[in-house]
Design a protein around this motif. Structure first.
Motif, PDB file in Angstrom:
ATOM      1  N   ASP A  29       2.287  10.659  -0.997  1.00 11.58           N
ATOM      2  CA  ASP A  29       1.819   9.330  -1.384  1.00 11.58           C
ATOM      3  C   ASP A  29       2.293   8.925  -2.780  1.00 11.58           C
ATOM      4  OD1 ASP A  29       0.487   8.792   0.954  1.00 11.58           O
ATOM      5  OD2 ASP A  29      -1.446   9.531   0.253  1.00 11.58           O
TER       6      ASP A  29
ATOM      7  N   GLU B 124      -4.382   2.363  -5.626  1.00 14.23           N
ATOM      8  CA  GLU B 124      -5.244   3.211  -6.453  1.00 14.23           C
ATOM      9  C   GLU B 124      -4.679   3.335  -7.873  1.00 14.23           C
ATOM     10  OE1 GLU B 124      -7.611   7.448  -5.998  1.00 14.23           O
ATOM     11  OE2 GLU B 124      -5.698   7.184  -4.967  1.00 14.23           O
TER      12      GLU B 124
ATOM     13  N   LEU C  85      -5.698   3.442  -0.732  1.00 16.06           N
ATOM     14  CA  LEU C  85      -5.664   4.836  -1.159  1.00 16.06           C
ATOM     15  C   LEU C  85      -4.585   5.621  -0.433  1.00 16.06           C
ATOM     16  CD1 LEU C  85      -9.526   5.453  -1.066  1.00 16.06           C
ATOM     17  CD2 LEU C  85      -8.166   4.734  -3.037  1.00 16.06           C
TER      18      LEU C  85
ATOM     19  N   SER D 285      -2.680   7.433   2.324  1.00 22.13           N
ATOM     20  CA  SER D 285      -3.072   8.044   3.595  1.00 22.13           C
ATOM     21  C   SER D 285      -4.570   8.297   3.697  1.00 22.13           C
ATOM     22  CB  SER D 285      -2.324   9.368   3.784  1.00 22.13           C
ATOM     23  OG  SER D 285      -2.651  10.280   2.744  1.00 22.13           O
ATOM     24  N   ARG D 286      -5.331   8.054   2.618  1.00 20.84           N
ATOM     25  CA  ARG D 286      -6.788   8.280   2.638  1.00 20.84           C
ATOM     26  C   ARG D 286      -7.570   7.016   2.965  1.00 20.84           C
ATOM     27  NH1 ARG D 286      -8.222   9.253  -2.462  1.00 20.84           N
ATOM     28  NH2 ARG D 286      -6.158   8.818  -3.308  1.00 20.84           N
ATOM     29  N   GLY D 287      -6.874   5.920   3.253  1.00 23.12           N
ATOM     30  CA  GLY D 287      -7.582   4.711   3.641  1.00 23.12           C
ATOM     31  C   GLY D 287      -7.688   3.718   2.510  1.00 23.12           C
TER      32      GLY D 287
ATOM     33  N   ARG E 294     -16.120   2.550   1.753  1.00 21.91           N
ATOM     34  CA  ARG E 294     -14.938   3.382   1.944  1.00 21.91           C
ATOM     35  C   ARG E 294     -14.516   3.307   3.409  1.00 21.91           C
ATOM     36  NH1 ARG E 294     -12.965   8.077  -0.712  1.00 21.91           N
ATOM     37  NH2 ARG E 294     -11.022   8.688   0.323  1.00 21.91           N
TER      38      ARG E 294
ATOM     39  N   PRO F  91     -11.912   5.073   5.923  1.00 20.74           N
ATOM     40  CA  PRO F  91     -10.960   6.194   6.038  1.00 20.74           C
ATOM     41  C   PRO F  91      -9.766   5.844   6.909  1.00 20.74           C
ATOM     42  CG  PRO F  91     -12.806   6.530   7.517  1.00 20.74           C
ATOM     43  CD  PRO F  91     -13.107   5.275   6.741  1.00 20.74           C
TER      44      PRO F  91
ATOM     45  N   ASP G  89      -6.333   7.889   9.193  1.00 17.37           N
ATOM     46  CA  ASP G  89      -5.750   9.137   9.661  1.00 17.37           C
ATOM     47  C   ASP G  89      -4.490   9.431   8.851  1.00 17.37           C
ATOM     48  OD1 ASP G  89      -7.671   9.402  11.662  1.00 17.37           O
ATOM     49  OD2 ASP G  89      -6.500   8.186  13.067  1.00 17.37           O
ATOM     50  N   PRO G  90      -4.381  10.609   8.226  1.00 17.69           N
ATOM     51  CA  PRO G  90      -3.191  10.937   7.430  1.00 17.69           C
ATOM     52  C   PRO G  90      -1.929  10.912   8.283  1.00 17.69           C
ATOM     53  CG  PRO G  90      -4.976  12.481   6.987  1.00 17.69           C
ATOM     54  CD  PRO G  90      -5.385  11.679   8.189  1.00 17.69           C
TER      55      PRO G  90
ATOM     56  N   THR H 223      -6.674  -1.494   8.511  1.00 16.64           N
ATOM     57  CA  THR H 223      -6.275  -0.086   8.376  1.00 16.64           C
ATOM     58  C   THR H 223      -5.702   0.443   9.690  1.00 16.64           C
ATOM     59  OG1 THR H 223      -7.935   0.323   6.666  1.00 16.64           O
ATOM     60  CG2 THR H 223      -7.124   2.243   7.877  1.00 16.64           C
TER      61      THR H 223
END
Length: 264
Positions: A85, A172, A199, A201-203, A214, A216, A218-219, A253
């Motif tokens: 990332d 981020e 973020l 791959s963390r959403g 938050r 989320p 999927d990576p 997302t």
């Protein structure tokens, strides 16, 4: 011209990714991919230098949206590489700035402003856009200085022009540079009703009405170029359809996941 639900405005770019050949990039292109996947009859108004038009416009036109091209003095050009990332980026050329005249007649209910650098969309331009629409603004236009060379984030000291903005999208890294991190209190101090912090791959995080949600993801082990732009466009579409901010972010997302994996 009748009012459309969603429009996107911004500079196209020449992207040099991991030493590969030049390819089309820039917020409008990646946002348009999301709009096309969602089947939205959107308008996309872009700029690039006339010499690069034959390379950059066809991939955008193939998406089947209404494309409006304006000649720019230069074409934004970037070289970057990824380590997961983490992105390393160099600005080889800045794109053109946008005046209130450049955005006249862009009649839409929601407009995503795909800013690439600070000053690209002056306060009077944003005010003109906001006269008849709700604006989504890319935080790159707050923290990327208008200079060539290795990208070093330098936050806007007086972001008062955000009063024209309804939705602010930050990465981020941009959130840390601007307010010290994705903290609800600090993000709320920006004075924007809805703040999105992607973020990777963390959403993502959604800050709205002094609450922090938050979402989320999927990576994925794929090239993430343009993911934030696609997310912003999808979020705007879902908000224009009446979804609440958290639900709009969840839908956006999932769309980005589908685009990156080739599912859409």
């Amino acid at each position: 011209m009748s009012i459309v639900r969603v429009a996107v405005v911004g500079n196209l770019s020449l992207d040099l990714v991991d030493g590969g050949p030049p390819r089309v990039g820039g917020p409008p292109y990646h946002a348009a991919r999301a709009l096309a996947a969602l089947g939205v009859p959107a308008v996309v108004r872009v700029k690039c230098a006339g010499a690069d038009r034959s390379l950059l416009l066809p991939p955008l036109e193939e998406l089947g949206l209404s494309i409006e091209w304006l000649p720019g003095e230069t074409t934004a050009t970037y070289a970057f590489s990824y380590d997961g990332d983490v992105r390393t980026m160099e600005v080889l050329e800045l794109g053109s700035t946008w005046s209130a005249v450049d955005v006249a007649g862009l009649d839409a209910e929601w407009i995503h402003v795909g800013a690439l650098f600070r000053g690209e969309f002056p306060a009077e331009t944003l005010a003109a856009l906001a006269e008849g629409a709700r604006l989504s603004f890319d935080g790159q236009g707050l923290v990327r200085p208008a200079r060539r060379g290795p990208l070093v984030l330098d936050p806007e000291p007086e972001p008062s022009f955000l009063r024209s903005v309804s939705v602010l999208k930050l990465s981020e890294e941009e959130a840390f540079a601007l307010v010290g991190g994705p903290d609800e209190g600090a993000l709320s101090e920006l004075g924007v009703a809805e703040v999105l912090v992607t973020l990777g791959s963390r959403g993502c995080i959604v800050a709205v009405a002094r609450q922090l949600f938050r979402v989320p993801a999927d990576p994925l082990d794929v090239d993430p170029t343009g993911a934030g732009d696609a997310f912003a466009a999808a979020y705007v579409v879902e908000r224009s359809r009446g979804l609440a901010p958290r639900q709009a972010a969840e839908t956006a997302t999932q769309l980005v996941h589908d685009l990156l994996t080739g599912a859409r």
